[in-house]
Design an enzyme around this catalytic site. Structure first.
Site, PDB file in Angstrom:
ATOM      1  N   ILE A   1     -39.430  73.941  74.963  1.00 29.08           N
ATOM      2  CA  ILE A   1     -40.077  75.201  74.589  1.00 29.08           C
ATOM      3  C   ILE A   1     -40.229  75.192  73.072  1.00 29.08           C
ATOM      4  CG2 ILE A   1     -37.874  76.487  74.665  1.00 29.08           C
ATOM      5  CD1 ILE A   1     -39.727  78.937  75.561  1.00 29.08           C
ATOM      6  N   ALA A   2     -41.461  75.456  72.635  1.00 27.95           N
ATOM      7  CA  ALA A   2     -41.773  75.307  71.211  1.00 27.95           C
ATOM      8  C   ALA A   2     -42.126  76.650  70.602  1.00 27.95           C
ATOM      9  CB  ALA A   2     -42.917  74.312  71.045  1.00 27.95           C
TER      10      ALA A   2
ATOM     11  N   THR B   1     -40.404  77.545  67.233  1.00 27.99           N
ATOM     12  CA  THR B   1     -40.232  77.421  65.782  1.00 27.99           C
ATOM     13  C   THR B   1     -41.325  76.578  65.134  1.00 27.99           C
ATOM     14  OG1 THR B   1     -37.859  77.541  66.207  1.00 27.99           O
ATOM     15  CG2 THR B   1     -38.526  76.802  64.016  1.00 27.99           C
TER      16      THR B   1
ATOM     17  N   GLU C   1     -30.795  82.411  77.407  1.00 28.29           N
ATOM     18  CA  GLU C   1     -30.638  81.286  76.481  1.00 28.29           C
ATOM     19  C   GLU C   1     -29.361  81.467  75.659  1.00 28.29           C
ATOM     20  OE1 GLU C   1     -33.966  80.644  73.841  1.00 28.29           O
ATOM     21  OE2 GLU C   1     -32.888  79.154  72.659  1.00 28.29           O
TER      22      GLU C   1
ATOM     23  N   GLY D   1      -6.047  65.498  60.284  1.00 26.28           N
ATOM     24  CA  GLY D   1      -5.998  64.772  59.012  1.00 26.28           C
ATOM     25  C   GLY D   1      -7.190  63.818  58.909  1.00 26.28           C
ATOM     26  N   GLY D   2      -6.963  62.683  58.251  1.00 28.86           N
ATOM     27  CA  GLY D   2      -8.055  61.713  58.036  1.00 28.86           C
ATOM     28  C   GLY D   2      -8.646  61.220  59.338  1.00 28.86           C
TER      29      GLY D   2
ATOM     30  N   GLY E   1     -31.391  81.369  67.697  1.00 31.15           N
ATOM     31  CA  GLY E   1     -31.224  82.583  66.883  1.00 31.15           C
ATOM     32  C   GLY E   1     -29.959  82.442  66.060  1.00 31.15           C
TER      33      GLY E   1
HETATM   34  C1  LIG Z   1     -30.986  70.982  66.563  1.00 27.80           C
HETATM   35  C2  LIG Z   1     -31.961  72.111  66.672  1.00 27.80           C
HETATM   36  C3  LIG Z   1     -32.629  72.319  67.873  1.00 27.80           C
HETATM   37  C4  LIG Z   1     -33.573  73.340  67.978  1.00 27.80           C
HETATM   38  N1  LIG Z   1     -34.296  73.486  69.152  1.00 27.80           N
HETATM   39  C5  LIG Z   1     -35.342  74.350  69.170  1.00 27.80           C
HETATM   40  C6  LIG Z   1     -36.219  74.387  70.300  1.00 27.80           C
HETATM   41  O1  LIG Z   1     -36.041  73.676  71.292  1.00 27.80           O
HETATM   42  N2  LIG Z   1     -37.281  75.224  70.256  1.00 27.80           N
HETATM   43  C7  LIG Z   1     -37.527  76.027  69.186  1.00 27.80           C
HETATM   44  O2  LIG Z   1     -38.508  76.753  69.204  1.00 27.80           O
HETATM   45  N3  LIG Z   1     -36.703  76.025  68.098  1.00 27.80           N
HETATM   46  C8  LIG Z   1     -35.636  75.202  68.060  1.00 27.80           C
HETATM   47  N4  LIG Z   1     -34.807  75.160  66.965  1.00 27.80           N
HETATM   48  C9  LIG Z   1     -35.087  76.060  65.836  1.00 27.80           C
HETATM   49  C10 LIG Z   1     -34.072  77.151  65.655  1.00 27.80           C
HETATM   50  O3  LIG Z   1     -34.139  78.102  66.693  1.00 27.80           O
HETATM   51  C11 LIG Z   1     -34.336  77.778  64.260  1.00 27.80           C
HETATM   52  O4  LIG Z   1     -33.979  76.805  63.305  1.00 27.80           O
HETATM   53  C12 LIG Z   1     -33.566  79.061  64.047  1.00 27.80           C
HETATM   54  O5  LIG Z   1     -34.042  80.093  64.873  1.00 27.80           O
HETATM   55  C13 LIG Z   1     -33.633  79.533  62.585  1.00 27.80           C
HETATM   56  O6  LIG Z   1     -34.957  79.538  62.107  1.00 27.80           O
HETATM   57  P1  LIG Z   1     -35.308  78.796  60.732  1.00 27.80           P
HETATM   58  O7  LIG Z   1     -34.783  77.402  60.801  1.00 27.80           O
HETATM   59  O8  LIG Z   1     -36.758  78.968  60.470  1.00 27.80           O
HETATM   60  O9  LIG Z   1     -34.485  79.537  59.633  1.00 27.80           O
HETATM   61  P2  LIG Z   1     -34.949  80.833  58.808  1.00 27.80           P
HETATM   62  O10 LIG Z   1     -35.507  81.836  59.728  1.00 27.80           O
HETATM   63  O11 LIG Z   1     -35.797  80.379  57.666  1.00 27.80           O
HETATM   64  O12 LIG Z   1     -33.557  81.339  58.252  1.00 27.80           O
HETATM   65  C14 LIG Z   1     -32.939  80.864  57.054  1.00 27.80           C
HETATM   66  C15 LIG Z   1     -31.715  81.743  56.794  1.00 27.80           C
HETATM   67  O13 LIG Z   1     -32.139  83.082  56.583  1.00 27.80           O
HETATM   68  C16 LIG Z   1     -31.438  83.939  57.457  1.00 27.80           C
HETATM   69  N5  LIG Z   1     -32.293  85.060  57.856  1.00 27.80           N
HETATM   70  C17 LIG Z   1     -33.550  85.014  58.351  1.00 27.80           C
HETATM   71  N6  LIG Z   1     -33.964  86.236  58.664  1.00 27.80           N
HETATM   72  C18 LIG Z   1     -32.949  87.093  58.380  1.00 27.80           C
HETATM   73  C19 LIG Z   1     -32.749  88.501  58.482  1.00 27.80           C
HETATM   74  N7  LIG Z   1     -33.680  89.303  58.998  1.00 27.80           N
HETATM   75  N8  LIG Z   1     -31.566  89.018  58.085  1.00 27.80           N
HETATM   76  C20 LIG Z   1     -30.599  88.219  57.579  1.00 27.80           C
HETATM   77  N9  LIG Z   1     -30.724  86.885  57.461  1.00 27.80           N
HETATM   78  C21 LIG Z   1     -31.875  86.336  57.859  1.00 27.80           C
HETATM   79  C22 LIG Z   1     -31.068  83.076  58.646  1.00 27.80           C
HETATM   80  O14 LIG Z   1     -30.007  83.627  59.379  1.00 27.80           O
HETATM   81  C23 LIG Z   1     -30.722  81.773  57.947  1.00 27.80           C
HETATM   82  O15 LIG Z   1     -29.408  81.832  57.487  1.00 27.80           O
HETATM   83  C24 LIG Z   1     -33.820  74.181  66.871  1.00 27.80           C
HETATM   84  C25 LIG Z   1     -33.125  73.990  65.667  1.00 27.80           C
HETATM   85  C26 LIG Z   1     -32.220  72.962  65.560  1.00 27.80           C
HETATM   86  C27 LIG Z   1     -31.534  72.761  64.234  1.00 27.80           C
END
Ligand SMILES: Cc1cc2nc3c(=O)[nH]c(=O)nc-3n(C[C@H](O)[C@H](O)[C@H](O)COP(=O)(O)OP(=O)(O)OC[C@H]3O[C@@H](n4cnc5c(N)ncnc54)[C@H](O)[C@@H]3O)c2cc1C
Length: 381
Positions: free
Chosen positions: A127-128, A130, A246, A343-344, A368
């Protein structure tokens, strides 16, 4: 080591019987390959079909679509067992997330076509949501799916997509009306063999090495309008409806990983000596472990409550977010404390805690972030 389920309340004998078969399957088909998959950055393609043949994919898919028609408790059993082993194979995303979108919103034709293939493992899915420019703020996505007669034309890119290399079917979250915010969002089923679909590289991550995570690119990619999942413009509402499952799925896995981290720490500290006695005997060790054991006891009770509530269709978005927040924060605390007690040795990849710790870092981010979970809980107050 084996997860102790003797005090659980969310499961019946049928779940525990299923757990036995899941354990046997993982001991045979998963555990011996983890190190190789970690090195390769991806699981073997055959694991999907083997898991399908063993009845481990998509437990909730109804029988008329080739599934076993079971409740979410069976998904949770798989999530917990994967978590306790410390495997990051992306089958939970396929079973717990993608399958339920199709079951809930798919047309009869979409369900007949895709669900049996998902149950068998013939079609791994993703599911895409991001994008490079939008993660937490999903309304800000820019991938578009513009109507052109009986087709949509997709343009845009996604990133961090779990199963991005293996997936042959992807639910793409796209704007069918780019002028609108949430109301312009639709879910489009995209087959990976369509012209204009390109997989980026398998991303180089801190952990979760055996789960492939990729960029995806869509360039003038045409799909028939019948590939829209549910109604056009309802995508955001569907996402909000499905996110609790999820989040619960991530919570179940996180709790099991936390338990494994504690069990590893107890075992290690009883076996290793310093200053003439087992590390376990120091008050600091015992208090750290007791603190974790206490939180784990609370955690299991809470997880059972949440699973039971979700099975009854009553778990709210705020409750699921609170569950994800709490269990993933506990996972991190347990993994970090356990590594410290090693530890190590804890920093050496030959000890299971090293991988558990590395992999734990992301669960407070994906599905999220913890901050977004607090936003959701906060809004409900
Ligand atoms: C290993 C991995 C697998 C993943 N798999 C999927 C997948 O299958 N499908 C998919 O669609 N996505 C996937 N993701 C994406 C993931 O869901 C997002 O990385 C995540 O939701 C955070 O979005 P972002 O990286 O754009 O961070 P950002 O939204 O840019 O956030 C950066 C920081 O700002 C903070 N922030 C943002 N908005 C607010 C707010 N309103 N209040 C306070 N703090 C805030 C965040 O908490 C974070 O600390 C995956 C990510 C990883 C690392």
């Amino acid at each position: 080591m084996m997860l102790d389920t003797s005090r659980r309340t969310a499961f019946g004998p049928e779940h525990e019987q299923f757990r036995d078969s899941v354990r046997r399957f993982f001991a045979r088909e998963l555990e011996p390959h983890i190190d190789r998959w970690e090195g390769a950055g991806i699981i073997d393609r055959e694991f999907w079909t083997k898991a399908g043949a063993a009845g481990l994919l998509c437990p909730t898919v109804p029988e008329e679509y080739g599934g076993p028609g079971l409740d979410f408790g069976f998904n949770a059993v798989i999530d917990e067992e994967l978590g306790y082993i410390g495997s990051t194979a992306g089958i939970s995303l396929h079973s717990d997330i993608v399958a339920d979108y199709l079951v809930a919103y798919g047309s009869e034709e979409q369900k007949q076509h895709w669900l049996p293939r998902m149950v068998s493992g013939e079609t791994p899915t993703a599911i895409a949501m991001t994008e490079p420019g939008a993660g937490s703020d999903l309304q800000g996505i820019r991938t578009s799916a513009i109507r052109d007669g009986n087709h949509y034309m997709l343009n845009g890119s996604k990133t961090y997509i779990t199963n991005g290399q293996h997936a042959e079917l992807v639910i793409v979250v796209a704007k069918t009306d780019p002028k609108e915010g949430a109301k312009g969002v639709s879910l489009i089923l995209v087959e990976a063999d369509r012209e204009g679909y390109a997989r980026g590289r398998n991303l180089d991550k801190i952990g979760f090495h055996s789960q492939d995570t990729s960029e995806l690119f869509f360039s003038d990619l045409r799909v028939p309008i019948t590939n829209c999942l549910g109604s056009e413009g309802q995508g955001f509402a569907y996402l909000m409806n499905q996110l609790p499952q999820e989040r619960l799925s991530i919570a179940a896995s996180a709790q099991a990983v936390a338990q494994r981290a504690l069990d590893e720490a107890v075992s290690f500290t009883k076996g290793r000596k310093a200053f003439g006695r087992p590390i376990f005997e120091f008050q600091n060790s015992k208090f750290t472990l007791a603190d974790l054991a206490t939180k784990l006891q609370v955690g299991w009770a809470h997880l059972d409550w949440a699973i039971t509530r979700h099975k009854a269709g009553a778990l709210t978005a705020a409750e699921a977010s609170a569950a994800k927040l709490w269990h993933t924060e506990l996972q991190w605390e347990a993994c970090d404390a356990s590594l410290q007690l090693h530890g190590g040795a804890g920093y050496m990849n030959e000890y299971p805690i090293a991988r558990l710790w590395r992999d734990a870092r992301v669960t407070r981010i994906f599905g999220g972030t913890s901050e977004i979970m607090k936003e959701v809980v906060g809004r409900s107050l």
